[in-house]
Design an enzyme around this catalytic site. Structure first.
Site, mmCIF file in Angstrom:
data_model
loop_
_atom_site.group_PDB
_atom_site.id
_atom_site.type_symbol
_atom_site.label_atom_id
_atom_site.label_comp_id
_atom_site.label_asym_id
_atom_site.label_seq_id
_atom_site.Cartn_x
_atom_site.Cartn_y
_atom_site.Cartn_z
ATOM 1 N N THR A 58 59.132 46.469 28.658
ATOM 2 C CA THR A 58 59.361 47.772 29.264
ATOM 3 C C THR A 58 58.067 48.481 29.627
ATOM 4 O OG1 THR A 58 59.387 48.925 27.124
ATOM 5 C CG2 THR A 58 61.478 48.015 27.916
ATOM 6 N N HIS A 59 58.190 49.422 30.576
ATOM 7 C CA HIS A 59 57.146 50.403 30.885
ATOM 8 C C HIS A 59 57.848 51.761 30.912
ATOM 9 C CE1 HIS A 59 54.522 47.175 32.918
ATOM 10 N NE2 HIS A 59 53.773 47.720 31.994
ATOM 11 N N ARG A 89 52.515 48.902 26.969
ATOM 12 C CA ARG A 89 51.747 50.147 27.083
ATOM 13 C C ARG A 89 50.277 49.906 27.432
ATOM 14 N NH1 ARG A 89 48.733 53.689 27.363
ATOM 15 N NH2 ARG A 89 48.895 55.851 26.638
ATOM 16 N N LYS A 90 49.781 48.722 27.070
ATOM 17 C CA LYS A 90 48.372 48.376 27.307
ATOM 18 C C LYS A 90 47.433 49.472 26.812
ATOM 19 C CE LYS A 90 49.115 45.338 31.311
ATOM 20 N NZ LYS A 90 50.550 45.539 31.570
ATOM 21 N N PHE A 91 47.506 49.738 25.525
ATOM 22 C CA PHE A 91 46.613 50.732 24.911
ATOM 23 C C PHE A 91 45.165 50.348 25.169
ATOM 24 C CE2 PHE A 91 50.539 51.023 22.441
ATOM 25 C CZ PHE A 91 50.729 52.395 22.396
ATOM 26 N N ILE A 94 40.181 54.661 21.832
ATOM 27 C CA ILE A 94 39.657 54.511 20.477
ATOM 28 C C ILE A 94 40.815 54.553 19.474
ATOM 29 C CG2 ILE A 94 37.429 55.493 21.093
ATOM 30 C CD1 ILE A 94 38.368 58.102 19.711
ATOM 31 N N SER A 148 47.035 38.523 35.428
ATOM 32 C CA SER A 148 47.457 37.665 36.535
ATOM 33 C C SER A 148 47.136 38.248 37.906
ATOM 34 C CB SER A 148 48.971 37.404 36.435
ATOM 35 O OG SER A 148 49.688 38.624 36.408
ATOM 36 N N GLN A 206 49.076 40.436 43.001
ATOM 37 C CA GLN A 206 49.700 39.625 41.955
ATOM 38 C C GLN A 206 49.737 38.166 42.397
ATOM 39 O OE1 GLN A 206 50.283 38.856 38.949
ATOM 40 N NE2 GLN A 206 52.028 40.133 38.385
#
Length: 256
Positions: A58-59, A89-91, A94, A148, A206
């Site tokens: 999910t996003h 989420r690609k945190f 910090i 990718s 992509q």
């Protein structure tokens, strides 16, 4: 080559164990990247593809009408169809910041997402911050070792440093977003985005590979998005098609 079930036995992280045993149970290594912007469409597609997937990616921050009701209904679909939830989420901040992004705000991701992911750019602190919240909840973290998209910078020394970070935190880091398996971390899970049976690229950079390509390269889970629910697609038909392609590639690799 060990089966998914055999690999699950000695993993230190419960979410990783659950994912591998689920994959054996459902005979699926398909994750669907559900990137739509309305709650109803999100839930409709999740319900249709749920029987065929091991993981729903999910996003939630792109949903225009996100609310707690969506999460409640998503949890019901998870129980109904038996899949893992991965919030992509690609945190990338910090440790002190990401632990709040993970646990608080309007999304409260830690309460419902079994898996999250993060960039390694901030160093070990990002893992420590997320681990402080996620490990007591028996969650799992993926690190972005590769991407990718054309021209991305997640290559070479960055990828190697990411692998070393994962090895230092195997209680919480369950694997990578990557295009291949790494010899020094063979036990960790690899999920690969950019998978398509029909296209080789899109207009935004992509780059796609087939399920067979990525499984042969050592990936464990194929991530497919628009190829399943894009314009003119029947999500049920396409989810079955990709599930079969990914699982057959895995079985063929086991035999070789």
């Amino acid at each position: 080559m060990k089966t998914y079930g055999e690999r699950a036995i000695n993993l230190p992280n419960k979410t990783a164990q659950d994912l591998f045993t689920l994959m054996e149970r459902k005979k699926s290594n398909l994750a669907v990247a559900l990137d739509v912007t309305t709650k109803q469409e999100f839930l409709d597609i999740a319900d249709k593809v749920g029987p065929y997937i091991c993981c729903l990616k999910t996003h939630v921050d792109i949903l225009e009408d996100f609310d707690q009701d969506l999460i409640d209904k998503l949890k019901k679909l998870q129980k109904k169809h038996d899949f893992i939830i991965f919030e992509d989420r690609k945190f990338a901040d910090i440790g002190n910041t990401v632990k709040h992004q993970y646990s608080k705000g309007i999304y409260k991701i830690a309460e419902w997402a079994d898996i999250i992911d993060a960039h390694a750019i901030p160093g070990d602190g990002i893992i420590l911050g997320l681990k402080e919240i996620g490990l007591p909840l028996k969650r799992g973290l993926l690190l972005l070792a590769e991407m990718s998209s054309k021209g991305n910078l997640a290559t070479g020394a960055y990828t190697e440093a990411t692998i070393e970070m994962a090895k230092r935190h195997k209680d919480f880091v369950i694997g990578f977003i990557s295009g291949k398996k790494y010899n020094s971390c063979e036990e960790l899970i690899v999920m690969t985005p950019g998978v398509s049976l029909d296209n080789s690229n899109d207009d935004l950079g992509q780059q796609y590979k087939t399920p067979r390509n990525v499984i042969e390269n050592g990936s464990d889970i194929i991530i497919v998005g628009r190829g399943i629910y894009g314009k003119g697609k029947d999500p049920v038909v396409e989810a079955q098609r990709y599930r079969n392609a990914g699982w057959n590639a895995y079985l063929e690799k086991l035999e070789n």
